[in-house]
Design a protein around this motif. Structure first.
Motif, short mmCIF file in Angstrom:
data_model
loop_
_atom_site.label_atom_id
_atom_site.label_comp_id
_atom_site.label_asym_id
_atom_site.label_seq_id
_atom_site.Cartn_x
_atom_site.Cartn_y
_atom_site.Cartn_z
N GLY A 85 106.04 -5.60 22.17
CA GLY A 85 106.92 -4.51 21.76
C GLY A 85 107.56 -4.77 20.41
N GLY A 86 108.19 -3.71 19.88
CA GLY A 86 108.84 -3.83 18.59
C GLY A 86 110.28 -4.28 18.75
N GLY A 87 111.09 -4.08 17.71
CA GLY A 87 112.49 -4.47 17.75
C GLY A 87 112.75 -5.77 17.04
N ASN A 88 113.92 -5.86 16.42
CA ASN A 88 114.26 -7.06 15.65
C ASN A 88 114.84 -8.18 16.50
OD1 ASN A 88 113.51 -5.94 13.15
ND2 ASN A 88 115.47 -4.91 12.93
N GLU A 89 115.46 -7.83 17.64
CA GLU A 89 116.20 -8.83 18.40
C GLU A 89 115.66 -9.02 19.81
OE1 GLU A 89 120.36 -8.08 18.26
OE2 GLU A 89 120.49 -8.18 16.08
N SER A 90 115.39 -7.93 20.52
CA SER A 90 114.92 -8.04 21.90
C SER A 90 113.47 -8.50 21.95
CB SER A 90 115.04 -6.69 22.62
OG SER A 90 116.38 -6.31 22.76
N LYS A 101 100.71 5.17 33.53
CA LYS A 101 102.14 5.25 33.22
C LYS A 101 102.54 4.07 32.33
CE LYS A 101 103.07 8.71 36.07
NZ LYS A 101 103.46 10.05 35.57
N GLU A 102 103.45 4.36 31.39
CA GLU A 102 103.90 3.35 30.45
C GLU A 102 105.22 2.72 30.91
OE1 GLU A 102 102.61 2.28 27.46
OE2 GLU A 102 100.78 3.45 27.72
N TYR A 103 105.28 1.39 30.86
CA TYR A 103 106.49 0.64 31.19
C TYR A 103 106.75 -0.38 30.08
CZ TYR A 103 106.04 2.48 35.96
OH TYR A 103 105.95 3.29 37.05
N VAL A 104 107.95 -0.95 30.12
CA VAL A 104 108.28 -1.99 29.13
C VAL A 104 109.19 -3.03 29.76
CG1 VAL A 104 110.29 -0.72 28.24
CG2 VAL A 104 109.13 -2.38 26.77
N LEU A 105 108.96 -4.28 29.40
CA LEU A 105 109.87 -5.38 29.72
C LEU A 105 110.72 -5.65 28.49
CD1 LEU A 105 107.54 -7.98 31.50
CD2 LEU A 105 109.49 -6.83 32.55
N ARG A 106 112.05 -5.72 28.68
CA ARG A 106 112.95 -5.99 27.57
C ARG A 106 113.87 -7.13 27.96
NH1 ARG A 106 116.56 -2.54 26.83
NH2 ARG A 106 116.88 -2.89 24.64
N ARG A 112 118.34 -13.48 16.85
CA ARG A 112 118.68 -12.91 15.55
C ARG A 112 118.03 -13.66 14.39
NH1 ARG A 112 125.06 -11.16 16.45
NH2 ARG A 112 124.54 -9.30 17.67
N LYS A 113 116.98 -14.41 14.70
CA LYS A 113 116.34 -15.21 13.67
C LYS A 113 115.76 -14.35 12.55
CE LYS A 113 111.83 -15.52 16.00
NZ LYS A 113 110.80 -16.44 16.55
N ASP A 114 115.36 -13.11 12.88
CA ASP A 114 114.77 -12.24 11.86
C ASP A 114 115.81 -11.56 10.97
OD1 ASP A 114 112.21 -12.82 12.70
OD2 ASP A 114 112.13 -11.17 14.13
N VAL A 115 117.07 -11.59 11.39
CA VAL A 115 118.11 -10.96 10.58
C VAL A 115 119.02 -11.99 9.91
CG1 VAL A 115 118.08 -8.86 11.95
CG2 VAL A 115 119.64 -10.71 12.59
N ILE A 129 126.17 -16.54 13.83
CA ILE A 129 125.56 -15.21 13.86
C ILE A 129 124.80 -15.00 15.16
CG2 ILE A 129 123.84 -13.71 12.78
CD1 ILE A 129 124.60 -14.99 10.10
N GLN A 130 124.02 -16.02 15.57
CA GLN A 130 123.28 -15.92 16.84
C GLN A 130 124.25 -15.82 18.02
OE1 GLN A 130 119.99 -15.63 17.72
NE2 GLN A 130 120.77 -15.48 19.81
N ASP A 131 125.35 -16.55 17.95
CA ASP A 131 126.33 -16.55 19.03
C ASP A 131 126.99 -15.18 19.19
OD1 ASP A 131 128.06 -18.17 20.97
OD2 ASP A 131 129.57 -17.28 19.64
N GLY A 132 126.91 -14.35 18.15
CA GLY A 132 127.48 -13.00 18.23
C GLY A 132 126.86 -12.15 19.32
N VAL A 133 125.70 -12.54 19.82
CA VAL A 133 125.07 -11.82 20.93
C VAL A 133 126.01 -11.79 22.14
CG1 VAL A 133 123.13 -11.87 22.57
CG2 VAL A 133 122.73 -12.34 20.15
#
Length: 475
Positions: A85-90, A101-106, A112-115, A129-133
């Motif tokens: 899947g896409g997304g910067n953090e998940s 049928k379409e499903y997703v695991l998140r 946050r390594k990419d930001v 910054i990572q701890d901000g999660v």
């Protein structure tokens, strides 16, 4: 001798078969039905650290919860993972059932390594910054579906699952096995049998919907449902509502009307505190990351992360529309509905903050009309009204010297305007300062009679300045 050899081979095959069955049986037996695991033990910190950088939602992150283990080849009739899947953090993985049928695991936890800027990744700053999660409420997605049911806002139904290493993951085992996830429907394809997803058989992204609306003015978004969904965002302090956090379902029985489907509740019930955090937030211009509290500090700021989406999908809504949506939402979210919804949290997590969430939701719900008025006031100051690439007739008239009526008509094949406008709204100087009319097609008719004092009217026969339209045209 030959018979002995055959018997020997049969004995070996039988032994091998029994061994395989035994191994398979042991594998099933050792696959646990559930595990007790914390969403983020790494967010445990000392008293001093929490005083400086915030207590946040650390208790919810570090408490172990009992979670069902899931084998992908049996859940929902069997799911086959096929794409990261896409997304910067998940961390997310797309899956498909045998029925298509379409499903997703998140993942609950985020990376946050990419930001984080490269030079800071392995420094204390990168760690902070990572701890901000820890400011996010890890299980928020479980606590809102029942409220959304009663509010009649289409939505998915996430399930909390633990995914052990298994053959069904195949090549995805290394990255995705042995972790905690939300497993939910992906608003894509045909979900016509699921009422909570609107019984939609077709979904569009926000940009895809805009592409259709740009080409032809018959394609419309349901703005009444959108503003109710936005008020729900305000209720739960979900400030992260950019254009990709929406899908649009085709209304059953229609070929041109689309309803909004909000998705991804990563920032609902967001909480931040700590001495240094309070100093840093204004400096980093992320004031929209407001606390989920009994009162909303600033509706304008809370909703400011992606204002361009709101401007497109609320431009036909009057103050009366907003108040009606707020009243409808407030009445549908009774005390018992709120309690029932929040009790969907894991018991271990509900014991920490369930009652707190319930009381804060009740307080915010009781003031929804006030918050709706404040949000409307922000959006009403500058309104952008969009036509399409088809030829349209824009009719602008003054109302009592202090107001402006805007109506947009479709044109017949013979070049005449239709009898009834597909867009109409009256604006008043006390609320609105600027109206922007975007024609797109270049052959539209702008029929302007009179001029209202205090309201600036701007005509753009060509393209909109809203970045959403630019992105839609480019993709």
């Amino acid at each position: 001798m030959k018979h002995l050899y055959i018997k020997f081979r049969l004995a070996c095959l039988t032994a091998l078969l029994l061994f395989s069955v035994n191994i398979a049986a042991q594998s099933v037996e050792t696959f646990p039905s559930s595990v007790k695991v914390a969403a983020g033990e790494q967010y445990k910190r000392s008293f001093l650290y929490k005083w400086l950088w915030g207590k946040n939602r650390r208790e919810e992150w570090i408490v172990p919860v009992q979670v069902t283990c899931v084998q992908l080849d049996t859940v929902f009739g069997g799911l086959m993972p096929y794409k990261k899947g896409g997304g910067n953090e998940s961390k997310s993985l797309r899956l498909r059932s045998a029925a298509g049928k379409e499903y997703v695991l998140r993942s609950l936890d985020k990376s946050r390594k990419d930001v984080i800027p490269g030079l800071l990744k392995h420094t204390p700053v990168g760690g902070i910054i990572q701890d901000g999660v820890s400011m996010s409420y890890p299980y928020a997605a479980l606590a809102v579906p029942i409220m959304l049911d009663h509010a009649e806002i289409p939505h998915t139904r996430p399930k909390l699952v633990y995914i052990p290493q298994q053959a069904s993951l195949d090549s995805f085992n290394e990255r995705y096995a042995n972790d905690l996830y939300f497993l939910e429907e992906r608003p894509d394809g045909d979900w016509s049998g699921e009422s909570h997803l609107g019984n939609f058989h077709k979904f569009l992204s926000t940009l895809d919907l805009l592409r259709k609306a740009l080409r032809d003015n018959v394609y419309m978004a349901d703005q009444q449902t959108f503003i109710k969904a936005r008020l729900f965002d305000i209720l739960i302090a979900d400030w992260d509502r950019h254009h990709d956090n929406w899908r649009w379902g085709l209304v059953p029985g229609s070929s041109k009307q689309y309803l909004p489907v909000p998705r991804d509740r990563d920032q609902a019930f967001f909480t931040r505190d700590g001495i240094l955090t309070k100093i840093m937030v204004p400096l980093t211009r992320v004031r929209f990351m407001q606390n989920f509290d009994y009162k909303i500090k600033n509706v304008k700021t809370l909703t400011s992360q992606d204002r361009k989406v709101d401007r497109v999908f609320t431009n036909a809504m009057t103050l009366q529309d907003w108040l009606a949506a707020a009243g409808n939402l407030r009445r549908s979210l009774t005390d018992s509905v709120i309690v029932q919804s929040i009790k969907e949290l894991p018991p271990e997590v509900f014991a920490i903050s369930g009652h707190e969430l319930i009381e804060k939701l009740k307080a915010r719900r009781d003031n929804l009309e006030k918050y709706a008025t404040q949000f409307y006031s922000v959006l009403a100051k500058k309104v952008e009204i969009n036509g399409s690439e088809k030829k349209e007739y824009f009719e602008i008239r003054t109302v009592g010297g202090n107001g402006v009526s805007v109506a947009i008509f479709r044109m017949t094949p013979s070049g005449q305007k239709e009898a009834t406008p597909y867009y109409r709204r009256v604006f008043f100087r006390s609320q609105t300062r600027s109206i922007i009319l975007n024609g797109f097609g270049g052959e539209d008719i702008f029929d302007v009679q009179g001029k209202a004092r205090g309201i600036r009217l701007t005509q753009h026969p060509g393209k909109s300045r809203n970045p959403l339209f630019k992105w839609a045209e480019q993709d």
